[in-house]
Enzyme design. Structure first.
Site, PDB file in Angstrom:
ATOM      1  N   SER A 152       0.841  -1.192   0.000  1.00  0.00           N
ATOM      2  CA  SER A 152       0.000   0.000   0.000  1.00  0.00           C
ATOM      3  C   SER A 152       0.874   1.239   0.000  1.00  0.00           C
ATOM      4  O   SER A 152       2.011   1.217   0.491  1.00  0.00           O
ATOM      5  CB  SER A 152      -0.921   0.021   1.233  1.00  0.00           C
ATOM      6  N   GLY A 154       2.651   2.735  -2.097  1.00  0.00           N
ATOM      7  CA  GLY A 154       3.952   2.709  -2.739  1.00  0.00           C
ATOM      8  C   GLY A 154       5.057   2.029  -1.967  1.00  0.00           C
ATOM      9  O   GLY A 154       6.223   2.069  -2.369  1.00  0.00           O
ATOM     10  N   GLU A 259      -5.255   4.176 -12.818  1.00  0.00           N
ATOM     11  CA  GLU A 259      -4.028   4.938 -13.051  1.00  0.00           C
ATOM     12  C   GLU A 259      -3.440   4.639 -14.424  1.00  0.00           C
ATOM     13  O   GLU A 259      -3.399   3.478 -14.859  1.00  0.00           O
ATOM     14  CB  GLU A 259      -2.997   4.619 -11.974  1.00  0.00           C
ATOM     15  N   GLU A 271      -2.320   0.789 -12.918  1.00  0.00           N
ATOM     16  CA  GLU A 271      -2.928   0.069 -11.793  1.00  0.00           C
ATOM     17  C   GLU A 271      -4.378   0.485 -11.635  1.00  0.00           C
ATOM     18  O   GLU A 271      -4.848   1.444 -12.273  1.00  0.00           O
ATOM     19  CB  GLU A 271      -2.163   0.346 -10.491  1.00  0.00           C
ATOM     20  N   ASP A 278      -6.079   7.817  -3.224  1.00  0.00           N
ATOM     21  CA  ASP A 278      -5.443   8.875  -2.445  1.00  0.00           C
ATOM     22  C   ASP A 278      -5.236  10.152  -3.259  1.00  0.00           C
ATOM     23  O   ASP A 278      -5.437  11.260  -2.747  1.00  0.00           O
ATOM     24  CB  ASP A 278      -4.123   8.398  -1.824  1.00  0.00           C
ATOM     25  N   THR A 279      -4.881  10.024  -4.538  1.00  0.00           N
ATOM     26  CA  THR A 279      -4.708  11.223  -5.362  1.00  0.00           C
ATOM     27  C   THR A 279      -6.026  11.972  -5.543  1.00  0.00           C
ATOM     28  O   THR A 279      -6.028  13.164  -5.848  1.00  0.00           O
ATOM     29  CB  THR A 279      -4.126  10.872  -6.742  1.00  0.00           C
ATOM     30  N   ARG A 355       1.380   9.771   5.936  1.00  0.00           N
ATOM     31  CA  ARG A 355       0.495  10.897   5.626  1.00  0.00           C
ATOM     32  C   ARG A 355      -0.380  11.194   6.831  1.00  0.00           C
ATOM     33  O   ARG A 355      -1.141  10.345   7.292  1.00  0.00           O
ATOM     34  CB  ARG A 355      -0.385  10.577   4.418  1.00  0.00           C
TER      35      ARG A 355
END
Length: 385
Positions: A152, A154, A259, A271, A278-279, A355
């Protein structure tokens, strides 16, 4: 207590928190589940459960106890075979148990996209040993990207530019993978102009697209995103065509984060997440209906006005830089002075690169929005106890 629907949320991070808020606004009763107490979505939910999503017995017990109308996964690391069994027994898994199973592992969704649906992807191989990693890199060529098939944010991802870096990348991927499979994907490094997330909503009336979201990553994790991303009409059409094919194949209703890498008019599938992305946090300020609102409406079968439009806006993450069991925040007034909005996720502990919040800004153009959001994020200070 009356409600429109009972939702069991599997995973309670910041995306689950915002989804819970959207679902509560529509009258839903939400039970938030995660592996630790006090997770962000739990702070907003009606009830909570603490257990590992990879514990199949605990997962089945929680679903039996709460008898939800919808089971909504927010994380990849779930005992998905249990979801498939429960779906066969009549439990409504969002968007579908098949979607959860395929996207839990990068290899499964990549094979569907490339081999079954014929989408354009980079060259890739899978590896379960250093020997196979070396063979995979020989097939893809260098530079290449190595990442766990399940992780998760990255974690475990490396870009390898020389053969001497392959063993370290393999070790890093193994150390940061989720689940119980020591398997990585070795894929060709794509010399792209930019990468986007195309939020794609599958509804009972058809597939709807949000304007594309551009984003920048570091360490394999997103640091800022902006919407709408500038794309040619040909590139947008290609991305929408591929996104529609893959979400229709996965089935069910909800929002998908798809993505892509983009080079000129060429679009390459990367992906997919069968849930808010999140983006897509930028949609909290760029769109009238955020990605979380759209996910909730699609799940509940409520109308979504189309087309979905976005004003120029950006998000920038607020990161922790150390481990801490206690923390407070300072600088919010300074961060918001130029019109930015700040969302603090409410995570109970900090660790490096975690984050902890996001700054959001809208402006007359993308460049100004990105600048305001980045400056605001930099003004929020974490005070560690």
């Amino acid at each position: 207590m009356s409600h429109t629907a009972k939702i069991l949320l599997l995973g309670s991070g910041e995306l689950g928190r915002e989804f819970t808020i959207s679902a509560k606004r529509l009258g839903c009763h939400v039970t938030a589940c995660d592996s630790y107490a006090g997770a962000p979505a739990m702070q907003m939910a009606d009830a909570c459960e603490v257990f590992s999503m990879l514990d199949g017995d605990a997962l089945r017990t929680a679903i039996a106890r709460h008898a939800p109308d919808f089971v909504v996964p927010e994380v990849e690391a779930i005992r998905t075979e249990v979801l498939a069994e429960l779906e066969a027994e009549g439990v409504n898994i969002v968007p579908s148990a098949r979607a959860a199973q395929l996207t839990m592992n990068r290899d499964a969704i990549r094979d569907v996209a490339a081999q079954e649906l014929g989408l354009t992807t980079s060259r890739y191989r899978y590896a379960e040993s250093l020997t196979e990693v070396l063979a995979g890199a020989d097939f893809t060529g260098l530079p290449c990207v190595i990442k766990p098939v399940m992780s998760s944010s990255g974690k475990g991802q490396s870009t390898v530019r020389s053969a001497g870096e392959l063993e370290a990348a393999w070790d890093y991927a193994r150390a940061n993978m989720r689940g119980d499979r020591a398997r990585v994907i070795v894929e060709q490094f794509v010399d792209f102009d930019y990468e986007i997330t195309l939020l794609t909503v599958r509804t009972r009336e058809g597939v709807i697209f949000c304007p594309p979201i551009g984003h920048r990553q570091e360490r394999g994790d997103y640091r800022e995103s902006w919407q709408p991303a500038a794309m040619s009409e040909a590139a947008i059409a290609a991305a929408q065509d591929m996104a529609a094919k893959v979400v229709d194949d996965l089935g069910g209703y909800g929002l998908f984060g798809v993505e892509f890498f983009v080079k000129g008019d060429e679009v390459i599938f990367s992906e997919l997440s069968p849930r808010p992305h999140d983006t897509g946090m930028v949609t909290l300020i760029s769109q009238n209906l955020s990605e979380f609102d759209l996910h909730a409406r699609a799940i509940l079968g409520l109308p979504i006005p189309a087309p979905i439009r976005a004003r120029p806006a950006a998000s920038a993450v607020i990161l922790a830089d150390r481990d801490s069991e206690t923390l407070t925040y300072d600088g919010l007034a300074e961060a918001m002075a130029d019109g930015a909005d700040i969302r603090i996720f409410g995570k109970p502990t900090a660790r490096p690169y975690r984050r902890m919040g996001v700054a959001l800004a809208a402006a007359g153009n993308i460049d100004d929005a990105r600048r305001i959001a980045a400056e605001a994020a930099g003004k929020v200070r974490l005070i560690y106890g």
